[in-house]
Scaffold this motif. Structure first.
Motif, short mmCIF file in Angstrom:
data_model
loop_
_atom_site.label_atom_id
_atom_site.label_comp_id
_atom_site.label_asym_id
_atom_site.label_seq_id
_atom_site.Cartn_x
_atom_site.Cartn_y
_atom_site.Cartn_z
N LYS A 20 0.86 -1.19 0.00
CA LYS A 20 0.00 0.00 0.00
C LYS A 20 0.89 1.23 0.00
CE LYS A 20 -4.01 -1.87 2.29
NZ LYS A 20 -5.33 -1.41 1.98
N MET A 21 0.40 2.26 -0.70
CA MET A 21 1.12 3.53 -0.71
C MET A 21 0.10 4.65 -0.57
SD MET A 21 4.14 3.00 -3.55
CE MET A 21 3.08 2.63 -4.94
N HIS A 22 0.47 5.66 0.19
CA HIS A 22 -0.35 6.85 0.36
C HIS A 22 0.57 8.07 0.22
CE1 HIS A 22 -2.77 3.78 2.39
NE2 HIS A 22 -3.81 4.53 2.06
N TRP A 23 0.03 9.15 -0.35
CA TRP A 23 0.85 10.34 -0.50
C TRP A 23 0.12 11.55 0.04
CZ3 TRP A 23 0.42 14.29 -4.50
CH2 TRP A 23 -0.68 14.13 -5.35
N ASN A 24 0.91 12.55 0.39
CA ASN A 24 0.41 13.79 0.97
C ASN A 24 1.10 14.97 0.29
OD1 ASN A 24 -1.02 12.65 3.53
ND2 ASN A 24 1.00 11.69 3.53
#
Length: 110
Positions: A20-24
Protein backbone atom coordinates in the motif's frame (compact mmCIF):
# COMPACT_ATOMS: atom_id res chain seq x y z
CA UNK A 1 10.84 31.81 2.55
CA UNK A 2 8.00 29.31 2.52
CA UNK A 3 8.71 25.59 2.70
CA UNK A 4 6.40 22.77 1.73
CA UNK A 5 6.56 19.03 1.78
CA UNK A 6 5.37 16.10 -0.30
CA UNK A 7 5.49 12.71 1.39
CA UNK A 8 4.93 9.13 0.28
CA UNK A 9 4.19 6.49 2.89
CA UNK A 10 4.82 2.90 1.81
CA UNK A 11 3.72 -0.31 3.52
CA UNK A 12 5.94 -3.25 2.54
CA UNK A 13 5.34 -6.98 2.74
CA UNK A 14 7.86 -9.41 4.25
CA UNK A 15 9.83 -9.36 0.95
CA UNK A 16 9.96 -5.55 0.89
CA UNK A 17 7.42 -5.33 -1.97
CA UNK A 18 5.04 -2.35 -1.72
CA UNK A 19 1.55 -3.41 -0.65
CA UNK A 20 0.00 0.00 0.00
CA UNK A 21 1.12 3.53 -0.71
CA UNK A 22 -0.35 6.85 0.36
CA UNK A 23 0.85 10.34 -0.50
CA UNK A 24 0.41 13.79 0.97
CA UNK A 25 0.84 17.24 -0.56
CA UNK A 26 -0.64 19.71 1.88
CA UNK A 27 -0.35 22.71 -0.45
CA UNK A 28 -2.18 20.74 -3.15
CA UNK A 29 -4.96 19.63 -0.82
CA UNK A 30 -3.84 15.98 -0.88
CA UNK A 31 -4.00 14.13 2.42
CA UNK A 32 -3.29 10.43 2.78
CA UNK A 33 -4.47 9.63 -0.75
CA UNK A 34 -3.94 6.02 -1.78
CA UNK A 35 -2.03 5.28 -4.97
CA UNK A 36 -0.87 2.11 -6.69
CA UNK A 37 2.20 3.56 -8.45
CA UNK A 38 4.73 6.35 -7.90
CA UNK A 39 7.54 7.69 -10.06
CA UNK A 40 9.80 10.41 -8.73
CA UNK A 41 12.75 11.87 -10.62
CA UNK A 42 15.34 14.31 -9.33
CA UNK A 43 18.29 15.93 -11.09
CA UNK A 44 21.75 15.21 -9.71
CA UNK A 45 23.61 18.41 -10.59
CA UNK A 46 27.02 16.99 -9.66
CA UNK A 47 26.84 13.89 -11.88
CA UNK A 48 24.51 15.46 -14.48
CA UNK A 49 22.04 12.59 -14.35
CA UNK A 50 18.47 11.84 -13.38
CA UNK A 51 17.89 9.75 -10.29
CA UNK A 52 14.60 7.88 -10.03
CA UNK A 53 12.36 6.03 -7.66
CA UNK A 54 9.79 3.81 -9.39
CA UNK A 55 7.41 1.89 -7.14
CA UNK A 56 4.12 0.09 -7.67
CA UNK A 57 2.01 -2.17 -5.54
CA UNK A 58 1.27 -5.81 -6.20
CA UNK A 59 -2.31 -4.75 -6.92
CA UNK A 60 -1.46 -2.38 -9.82
CA UNK A 61 -3.30 -3.76 -12.87
CA UNK A 62 -1.17 -4.18 -16.02
CA UNK A 63 -3.53 -2.06 -18.17
CA UNK A 64 -3.41 0.73 -15.59
CA UNK A 65 0.40 0.57 -15.61
CA UNK A 66 0.39 0.95 -19.40
CA UNK A 67 -1.94 3.96 -19.12
CA UNK A 68 0.26 5.39 -16.36
CA UNK A 69 3.31 5.26 -18.62
CA UNK A 70 1.40 6.75 -21.56
CA UNK A 71 0.21 9.66 -19.45
CA UNK A 72 3.73 10.21 -18.10
CA UNK A 73 5.07 10.44 -21.67
CA UNK A 74 2.40 13.04 -22.55
CA UNK A 75 3.18 14.92 -19.35
CA UNK A 76 6.89 14.85 -20.21
CA UNK A 77 6.14 16.36 -23.63
CA UNK A 78 4.15 19.17 -22.02
CA UNK A 79 6.86 19.84 -19.42
CA UNK A 80 9.60 19.73 -22.05
CA UNK A 81 7.74 22.24 -24.23
CA UNK A 82 7.22 24.62 -21.27
CA UNK A 83 10.87 24.30 -20.21
CA UNK A 84 12.47 24.69 -23.65
CA UNK A 85 9.86 26.16 -26.04
CA UNK A 86 10.96 23.45 -28.50
CA UNK A 87 7.60 22.54 -30.01
CA UNK A 88 9.03 20.15 -32.59
CA UNK A 89 10.75 17.99 -29.98
CA UNK A 90 7.69 18.09 -27.72
CA UNK A 91 5.56 16.96 -30.66
CA UNK A 92 7.99 14.10 -31.25
CA UNK A 93 7.53 12.96 -27.64
CA UNK A 94 3.73 13.07 -28.08
CA UNK A 95 4.08 11.04 -31.29
CA UNK A 96 6.19 8.51 -29.42
CA UNK A 97 3.57 8.37 -26.65
CA UNK A 98 0.80 7.69 -29.14
CA UNK A 99 2.85 4.96 -30.83
CA UNK A 100 3.56 3.48 -27.42
CA UNK A 101 -0.17 3.46 -26.61
CA UNK A 102 -0.93 1.62 -29.83
CA UNK A 103 1.85 -0.92 -29.30
CA UNK A 104 0.80 -1.43 -25.69
CA UNK A 105 -2.76 -2.06 -26.79
CA UNK A 106 -4.36 0.79 -24.86
CA UNK A 107 -5.29 2.88 -27.92
CA UNK A 108 -6.32 1.84 -31.39
CA UNK A 109 -4.82 3.30 -34.56
CA UNK A 110 -6.55 6.41 -35.89
Amino acid sequence: MKKTQITINIELDENHIPEKMHWNAEDGGISNQETKAVMVSVWDEKDKEALRIDLWTKEMPMDDMKRFYHQIFISMANSYQRATNEDQVADYIVEFAENFAQQAGIKSKK
